[in-house]
Design a protein around this motif. Structure first.
Motif, PDB file in Angstrom:
ATOM      1  N   THR A   1      13.588  83.387  31.044  1.00 25.20           N
ATOM      2  CA  THR A   1      14.307  82.790  32.161  1.00 25.20           C
ATOM      3  C   THR A   1      15.436  81.916  31.639  1.00 25.20           C
ATOM      4  N   HIS A   2      16.600  82.004  32.278  1.00 24.70           N
ATOM      5  CA  HIS A   2      17.681  81.057  32.017  1.00 24.70           C
ATOM      6  C   HIS A   2      17.867  80.185  33.242  1.00 24.70           C
ATOM      7  N   GLY A   3      18.239  78.949  32.990  1.00 20.17           N
ATOM      8  CA  GLY A   3      18.641  78.105  34.106  1.00 20.17           C
ATOM      9  C   GLY A   3      20.156  78.113  34.177  1.00 20.17           C
TER      10      GLY A   3
ATOM     11  N   THR B   1      19.481  75.430  31.817  1.00 19.60           N
ATOM     12  CA  THR B   1      18.527  74.318  31.913  1.00 19.60           C
ATOM     13  C   THR B   1      17.114  74.693  31.470  1.00 19.60           C
ATOM     14  N   GLU B   2      16.953  75.867  30.878  1.00 23.60           N
ATOM     15  CA  GLU B   2      15.619  76.306  30.451  1.00 23.60           C
ATOM     16  C   GLU B   2      15.702  76.566  28.946  1.00 23.60           C
ATOM     17  N   PHE B   3      14.838  75.941  28.163  1.00 18.83           N
ATOM     18  CA  PHE B   3      14.951  76.081  26.694  1.00 18.83           C
ATOM     19  C   PHE B   3      14.571  77.500  26.286  1.00 18.83           C
ATOM     20  N   CYS B   4      15.547  78.404  26.322  1.00 18.66           N
ATOM     21  CA  CYS B   4      15.273  79.834  26.263  1.00 18.66           C
ATOM     22  C   CYS B   4      15.301  80.428  24.870  1.00 18.66           C
ATOM     23  N   SER B   5      15.919  79.731  23.925  1.00 21.59           N
ATOM     24  CA  SER B   5      16.057  80.336  22.604  1.00 21.59           C
ATOM     25  C   SER B   5      16.455  79.243  21.624  1.00 21.59           C
TER      26      SER B   5
ATOM     27  N   LEU C   1      19.156  78.917  20.242  1.00 18.83           N
ATOM     28  CA  LEU C   1      20.529  78.477  20.517  1.00 18.83           C
ATOM     29  C   LEU C   1      20.716  78.140  22.000  1.00 18.83           C
ATOM     30  N   HIS C   2      19.608  77.692  22.602  1.00 20.81           N
ATOM     31  CA  HIS C   2      19.640  77.328  24.021  1.00 20.81           C
ATOM     32  C   HIS C   2      20.672  76.228  24.301  1.00 20.81           C
ATOM     33  N   LEU C   3      20.742  75.235  23.417  1.00 18.37           N
ATOM     34  CA  LEU C   3      21.671  74.133  23.667  1.00 18.37           C
ATOM     35  C   LEU C   3      23.115  74.617  23.657  1.00 18.37           C
ATOM     36  N   GLU C   4      23.318  75.728  22.964  1.00 20.01           N
ATOM     37  CA  GLU C   4      24.662  76.301  22.888  1.00 20.01           C
ATOM     38  C   GLU C   4      24.958  77.191  24.097  1.00 20.01           C
ATOM     39  N   MET C   5      23.962  77.431  24.941  1.00 21.50           N
ATOM     40  CA  MET C   5      24.182  78.295  26.108  1.00 21.50           C
ATOM     41  C   MET C   5      24.857  77.452  27.189  1.00 21.50           C
ATOM     42  N   ALA C   6      26.163  77.322  27.071  1.00 21.49           N
ATOM     43  CA  ALA C   6      26.902  76.381  27.913  1.00 21.49           C
ATOM     44  C   ALA C   6      28.332  76.859  28.085  1.00 21.49           C
TER      45      ALA C   6
HETATM   46 CU1  CUA Z   1      19.313  80.235  28.457  1.00 19.85          CU
HETATM   47 CU2  CUA Z   1      18.565  78.153  27.720  1.00 19.85          CU
END
Ligand code: CUA
Ligand code: K7E
Length: 664
Positions: free
Chosen positions: A603-605, A640-644, A646-651
């Protein structure tokens, strides 16, 4: 013979080893478990552990009966009302672990419910008088049924405060529809279903002029009314069809709980009531409060409704349309055998049809009995028109003594009743804080179990079906004094799991509920549920179809037409495409976002901060978001969902350029 203690010690070790062997797919986890069980043997015997923790054998046995190791699954799921939270809780049995909070009537950020996406429309379906309502007093969840068995497909819940009913789809455990009753001011007897879920039944609670019009309280008897709403459920669409629904006008008694008949009593519904005195309060003027005004009569009325007959009359054009609903008038219901009344002793509450459909059990808050009404007797009294009289509204009243099978002396404050697979009933005793187990046939108490404290509803495994499972009941207690660590003056409610499989009832587990006051719940066998793990690619969960604006990889784009901006976006580990949206102040923006993932739990937020947008994009899901870019500035948008890793980079960035001075 082995002593009890040795058996428990053996069982614990066996459980630990057995689990390690069976459930661990992961080598490291298995090693850790083996180590743990060895250190258990080495450092402290189970007896010692019990001593250290101050546990007695009954505690250890209860723990063994409820512990569900990681990787193993619960046997049942409870769908519990979330009370004033407006939501529904999903709880595993026997572990009593909270698995999910389903967003229903209140915005819920984690699920992205009512924060800018498609679900805004669902919540808006529940607007009353054109106004948004963002909470509910959820009372009675009911699972959909086919031939009197839970089919695991849908769940319905009512909002007592604002007279609304919601439909939850159990393929994705998500709310799909909220319907707002345009006629009444509150409901209570709902959301009950008949044995094939043709109708979702919602009956009013506090009488008021139908259509929520104004009438002075002096016109209570003439203008105020109750109502039974029959929402037609379209199983194919998975939605209530308001156009096919109808209602029956009722006298201004305070209709309370309801239940639908089953098997022999299919086609009928039963509603208990109080305040047949029609007391209206007036404490400031020195009149008795409703509380005492409503407790003058020895008898209130059980309402017996022949809804199949009502359906025929409605289809024959006997029900004028009021505020968009076909309403069968009270006079017609009384004349045509749709509505009949029977006396009910002192402050009735609870109204529960037995699994075989032959009887209706009604509790009495100020009585010590449960009354068992006999459907065959009721039917023959109605057929032969053997009335003892009529009420002020011309509704026939059946003779109480001839309509009942008997009364069971249960104890103080019997409320709700559920059933097992061996002909036993379990009734909550509110004042006594006990569960009374009694034989339906003998109408005699077999056993009582103390609960802590002030039990309201009670539920049993597959309890409202034609074939309850036995095994468990859950006491839903209003109070939890001295049960849990203190958390301030608002105490949690307390669900107590009780094992009913054996000869005697056994209390197994206390589960604090810290989100609202749940009233009722239902418990279904887990293997009846077939939830999905991902949406079909590009599916809009609120239509169940691929969204016409779903985006496939490579098709991402931004279209501008004047100040109308459409963004076609995808989300996949770990980026959004596009990740930059450049806007002008005042632009009308629509985002179409598809999560391209199909893998489990990916899931991605998606949030645009300050704009109050937050979505949950489960695998495959598509969302549409509309807003006006009326705040110039730079807005990071991110997952907003810690998905991977590199989640913090998903922006990315949404930039809103201010209008030049003097520009309109
Ligand atoms: Cu997609 Cu965190
Ligand atoms: Cu709380 Cu069913 Cu609304 Cu009884 S009701 S407790």
């Amino acid at each position: 013979m082995k002593s009890h203690g040795t058996w428990i010690a053996g069982a614990i070790v066996a459980l630990a080893l057995g689990t390690a062997a069976a459930a661990c797919s992961n080598k490291a986890e298995r090693a850790a478990r083996t180590q743990a069980s060895e250190s258990l043997k080495a450092s402290s015997s189970v007896r010692e552990l019990m001593k250290q923790r101050g546990l007695v054998e009954a505690d250890v046995e209860a723990a063994l009966r409820t512990y569900v190791p990681g990787g193993k699954q619960d046997d049942y799921l409870i769908f519990a009302s979330g009370g004033q939270s407006g939501q529904v809780l999903v709880i595993g049995v026997p572990s009593m672990r909270l698995l999910k909070v389903i967003a229903v009537f209140s915005p819920e950020p984690w699920q992205g419910y009512a924060y800018g996406g498609e679900s805004d429309k669902i919540l808006a379906g529940g607007n009353q008088n054109g106004r948004a309502i963002t909470w509910a007093d959820v009372h009675h969840p009911n699972l959909s049924e086919a031939n009197g068995e839970y089919d695991g497909k849908f769940l319905f819940v009512n909002d007592k405060a604002n007279a609304r009913v919601a439909v939850i789809d159990l393929t994705d455990f998500a709310t799909k529809q909220i319907v707002a009753n345009p006629l009444v001011a509150s409901d209570h007897g709902g959301a009950f279903v008949d044995q094939n879920s043709r109708y979702v039944i919602e009956t009013s609670q506090y009488p008021a002029p139908l259509g929520r019009e104004y009438a002075p309280i002096s016109e209570y008897k003439t203008r105020y009314r109750g109502l039974a709403m029959f929402w037609r459920f379209d199983r194919q669409q998975g939605r209530i069809d308001p156009a096919q629904s109808f209602a029956i006008e009722l006298p201004p008694y305070t209709q309370d709980l309801a239940d639908a008949g089953k098997l022999v009593s299919d086609g009928w519904a039963f509603i208990n009531s109080f305040n047949t005195e029609m007391a209206v309060g007036g404490t400031l003027e020195g009149k008795p409060p409703i509380e005492s005004g409503a407790s003058q009569n020895d008898m209130d009325y059980l309402h017996v409704i022949n809804w199949r007959r009502a359906e025929d009359l409605v289809n024959a054009g006997r029900a004028p349309v009021v505020h968009g609903v076909r309403v069968l008038p009270l006079a017609v219901a009384a004349e045509e055998g749709v509505l009949t009344l029977i006396g009910e002793p002192k402050s009735p509450h609870g109204c529960d049809v037995t699994p075989d459909g032959t009887a209706i059990v009604v509790g009495g808050k100020l009585d010590t009995h449960a009354t068992i009404y006999d459907f065959a007797k009721i039917k023959s009294l109605i057929d032969s028109k053997r009335y003892q009289g009529k009420d002020d509204y011309g509704v026939p009243i059946l003779p109480f003594k001839d309509a009942i099978r008997g009364q069971a002396e249960l104890g103080l404050g019997p409320l709700h009743t559920v059933f097992d697979d061996r002909g036993n009933a379990y009734t909550s005793l509110f004042i006594e804080s006990k569960v009374a187990k009694w034989s339906v046939k003998e109408m005699k108490v077999l056993e009582k179990l103390s609960v802590h404290y002030n039990i309201g509803h009670i539920l049993s495994a597959e309890g409202d079906t034609v074939s309850p499972d036995g095994k468990y009941v859950v006491a839903m207690n209003k109070m939890s004094l001295d049960r849990f660590t203190g958390v301030g003056p608002l105490f949690p409610q307390n669900f107590q799991l009780v094992d009913i499989a054996g000869q005697r009832m056994r209390l197994l587990y206390d589960m604090p509920i810290g989100i609202g006051e749940p009233h009722y719940s239902q418990m279904i066998k887990t293997d009846k549920l077939k939830p999905i793990k991902a949406y079909k690619p590009g599916e809009n969960p609120y239509t169940g179809q691929r969204d016409p604006n779903a985006v496939t990889g490579g098709q991402e784009r931004i279209l501008r037409n004047g100040n109308q901006v459409e963004v076609f976006m995808t989300a996949v580990r770990s980026h959004f495409t596009p990740d930059r949206i450049e806007l002008e102040e005042g632009d009308q923006v629509t985002l179409h976002i598809t999560n391209l993932e199909q893998a489990d739990d990916q899931t991605h937020g998606f949030t645009i901060n300050m704009y109050n947008v937050n979505l949950s994009l489960e695998p495959g899901k598509h969302e549409n978001v509309k807003f006006t870019a009326d705040m110039p500035g730079v807005y990071p948008m991110y997952c907003t969902e810690f998905c991977s890793a590199l989640h913090l980079e998903m922006a990315g960035y949404m930039l809103v350029k201010p209008k030049a001075k003097g520009q309109p």
